[in-house]
Write a protein that holds these residues in place. Sequence first.
Motif, mmCIF file in Angstrom:
data_model
loop_
_atom_site.group_PDB
_atom_site.id
_atom_site.type_symbol
_atom_site.label_atom_id
_atom_site.label_comp_id
_atom_site.label_asym_id
_atom_site.label_seq_id
_atom_site.Cartn_x
_atom_site.Cartn_y
_atom_site.Cartn_z
ATOM 1 N N THR A 97 49.710 32.371 29.531
ATOM 2 C CA THR A 97 50.050 33.277 28.431
ATOM 3 C C THR A 97 50.719 32.594 27.243
ATOM 4 O O THR A 97 50.491 33.022 26.101
ATOM 5 C CB THR A 97 50.964 34.414 28.926
ATOM 6 N N GLU A 98 51.528 31.577 27.468
ATOM 7 C CA GLU A 98 52.228 30.925 26.348
ATOM 8 C C GLU A 98 51.278 30.410 25.268
ATOM 9 O O GLU A 98 51.482 30.696 24.081
ATOM 10 C CB GLU A 98 53.130 29.791 26.856
ATOM 11 N N PRO A 99 50.240 29.659 25.621
ATOM 12 C CA PRO A 99 49.336 29.182 24.566
ATOM 13 C C PRO A 99 48.616 30.320 23.831
ATOM 14 O O PRO A 99 48.394 30.235 22.620
ATOM 15 C CB PRO A 99 48.321 28.313 25.316
ATOM 16 N N GLN A 100 48.277 31.375 24.565
ATOM 17 C CA GLN A 100 47.609 32.510 23.931
ATOM 18 C C GLN A 100 48.521 33.173 22.908
ATOM 19 O O GLN A 100 48.096 33.489 21.791
ATOM 20 C CB GLN A 100 47.183 33.536 24.979
ATOM 21 N N ILE A 101 49.784 33.366 23.278
ATOM 22 C CA ILE A 101 50.740 33.980 22.353
ATOM 23 C C ILE A 101 50.951 33.089 21.139
ATOM 24 O O ILE A 101 50.945 33.563 20.001
ATOM 25 C CB ILE A 101 52.075 34.284 23.073
ATOM 26 N N GLU A 102 51.139 31.792 21.368
ATOM 27 C CA GLU A 102 51.344 30.863 20.252
ATOM 28 C C GLU A 102 50.137 30.848 19.315
ATOM 29 O O GLU A 102 50.294 30.840 18.089
ATOM 30 C CB GLU A 102 51.630 29.466 20.789
ATOM 31 N N THR A 103 48.932 30.854 19.871
ATOM 32 C CA THR A 103 47.717 30.853 19.053
ATOM 33 C C THR A 103 47.622 32.122 18.220
ATOM 34 O O THR A 103 47.310 32.066 17.023
ATOM 35 C CB THR A 103 46.471 30.725 19.956
ATOM 36 N N LEU A 154 48.942 41.054 25.434
ATOM 37 C CA LEU A 154 49.675 39.974 26.099
ATOM 38 C C LEU A 154 51.131 40.372 26.365
ATOM 39 O O LEU A 154 51.670 40.099 27.432
ATOM 40 C CB LEU A 154 49.627 38.695 25.259
ATOM 41 N N PHE A 155 51.766 41.026 25.392
ATOM 42 C CA PHE A 155 53.145 41.467 25.597
ATOM 43 C C PHE A 155 53.223 42.513 26.705
ATOM 44 O O PHE A 155 54.174 42.519 27.495
ATOM 45 C CB PHE A 155 53.756 41.993 24.306
ATOM 46 N N ASN A 156 52.228 43.382 26.799
ATOM 47 C CA ASN A 156 52.187 44.351 27.899
ATOM 48 C C ASN A 156 52.029 43.649 29.246
ATOM 49 O O ASN A 156 52.652 44.028 30.240
ATOM 50 C CB ASN A 156 51.048 45.354 27.699
ATOM 51 N N LYS A 157 51.203 42.627 29.262
ATOM 52 C CA LYS A 157 50.996 41.838 30.481
ATOM 53 C C LYS A 157 52.311 41.179 30.916
ATOM 54 O O LYS A 157 52.672 41.203 32.091
ATOM 55 C CB LYS A 157 49.923 40.773 30.198
ATOM 56 N N VAL A 158 53.031 40.616 29.952
ATOM 57 C CA VAL A 158 54.322 39.977 30.241
ATOM 58 C C VAL A 158 55.333 41.016 30.716
ATOM 59 O O VAL A 158 56.058 40.797 31.693
ATOM 60 C CB VAL A 158 54.851 39.216 29.001
ATOM 61 N N THR A 159 55.364 42.166 30.061
ATOM 62 C CA THR A 159 56.297 43.227 30.443
ATOM 63 C C THR A 159 56.022 43.710 31.864
ATOM 64 O O THR A 159 56.956 43.954 32.634
ATOM 65 C CB THR A 159 56.200 44.408 29.458
ATOM 66 N N ASN A 160 54.745 43.840 32.219
ATOM 67 C CA ASN A 160 54.385 44.272 33.567
ATOM 68 C C ASN A 160 54.824 43.265 34.624
ATOM 69 O O ASN A 160 55.184 43.640 35.737
ATOM 70 C CB ASN A 160 52.880 44.517 33.676
ATOM 71 N N LYS A 161 54.777 42.006 34.290
ATOM 72 C CA LYS A 161 55.166 40.955 35.242
ATOM 73 C C LYS A 161 56.674 40.709 35.260
ATOM 74 O O LYS A 161 57.192 40.090 36.181
ATOM 75 C CB LYS A 161 54.464 39.637 34.897
ATOM 76 N N ALA A 176 43.804 40.563 16.323
ATOM 77 C CA ALA A 176 44.867 39.654 16.760
ATOM 78 C C ALA A 176 46.100 40.438 17.182
ATOM 79 O O ALA A 176 46.737 40.113 18.195
ATOM 80 C CB ALA A 176 45.214 38.677 15.650
ATOM 81 N N TYR A 177 46.439 41.478 16.426
ATOM 82 C CA TYR A 177 47.583 42.319 16.809
ATOM 83 C C TYR A 177 47.329 43.014 18.149
ATOM 84 O O TYR A 177 48.220 43.110 18.984
ATOM 85 C CB TYR A 177 47.903 43.359 15.726
ATOM 86 N N TRP A 217 60.975 31.763 30.576
ATOM 87 C CA TRP A 217 60.597 33.156 30.758
ATOM 88 C C TRP A 217 61.248 34.037 29.698
ATOM 89 O O TRP A 217 60.630 34.955 29.177
ATOM 90 C CB TRP A 217 60.965 33.616 32.166
ATOM 91 N N SER A 218 62.489 33.745 29.353
ATOM 92 C CA SER A 218 63.194 34.540 28.334
ATOM 93 C C SER A 218 62.561 34.367 26.960
ATOM 94 O O SER A 218 62.544 35.301 26.154
ATOM 95 C CB SER A 218 64.666 34.122 28.260
ATOM 96 N N ASN A 219 62.060 33.172 26.684
ATOM 97 C CA ASN A 219 61.453 32.918 25.382
ATOM 98 C C ASN A 219 60.063 33.502 25.312
ATOM 99 O O ASN A 219 59.525 33.759 24.303
ATOM 100 C CB ASN A 219 61.406 31.411 25.088
#
Length: 144
Positions: A66-72, A97-104, A90-91, A142-144
């Motif tokens: 997920t990190e590279p996807q968010i940065e891109t 991606l943010f929903n995916k992170v929130t779920n995890k 893109a939005y 993880w926090s970042n």
Amino acid sequence: STYQSAFDNISACEDEAAIGWLCVDVKPVKQVLLTHASRWVYVFTEYLIKQCNTMLGNIEDFLLETEPQIETLIKTLSASPADAAIAPSAYMQLVELFNKVTNKQQEFDSRFGVVRKTVVLLNKYKFRMEKEDFFLAAPSRWSN
């Protein structure tokens, strides 16, 4: 751990036991019990190390995905914020991606707690994990 304390208790036992007038050499029994206890200490610590490495590996894989996807996506949006063709998709991808992170997040936060306790236990008995360096850096990542 329970296995280590059992090992320590067996080690502390006398090599000879006096039962009335009979003196019994318990070294062979003590040796067998120590062998079994040390085997279970090893099996248990290997299990803990494997579980921690698996949990940390799952977290690391998720972050590496997920990190590279968010940065891109952030670079794409900051490079051309007014581009009407790129911005909406893109939005949407960024929100997904943010929903995916929130779920995890709840799952991984509870895993960090379990892993932290396990690492403290393993360090107490002088065992190290292969992913311990990642464990130390993971909460800030993880926090970042």
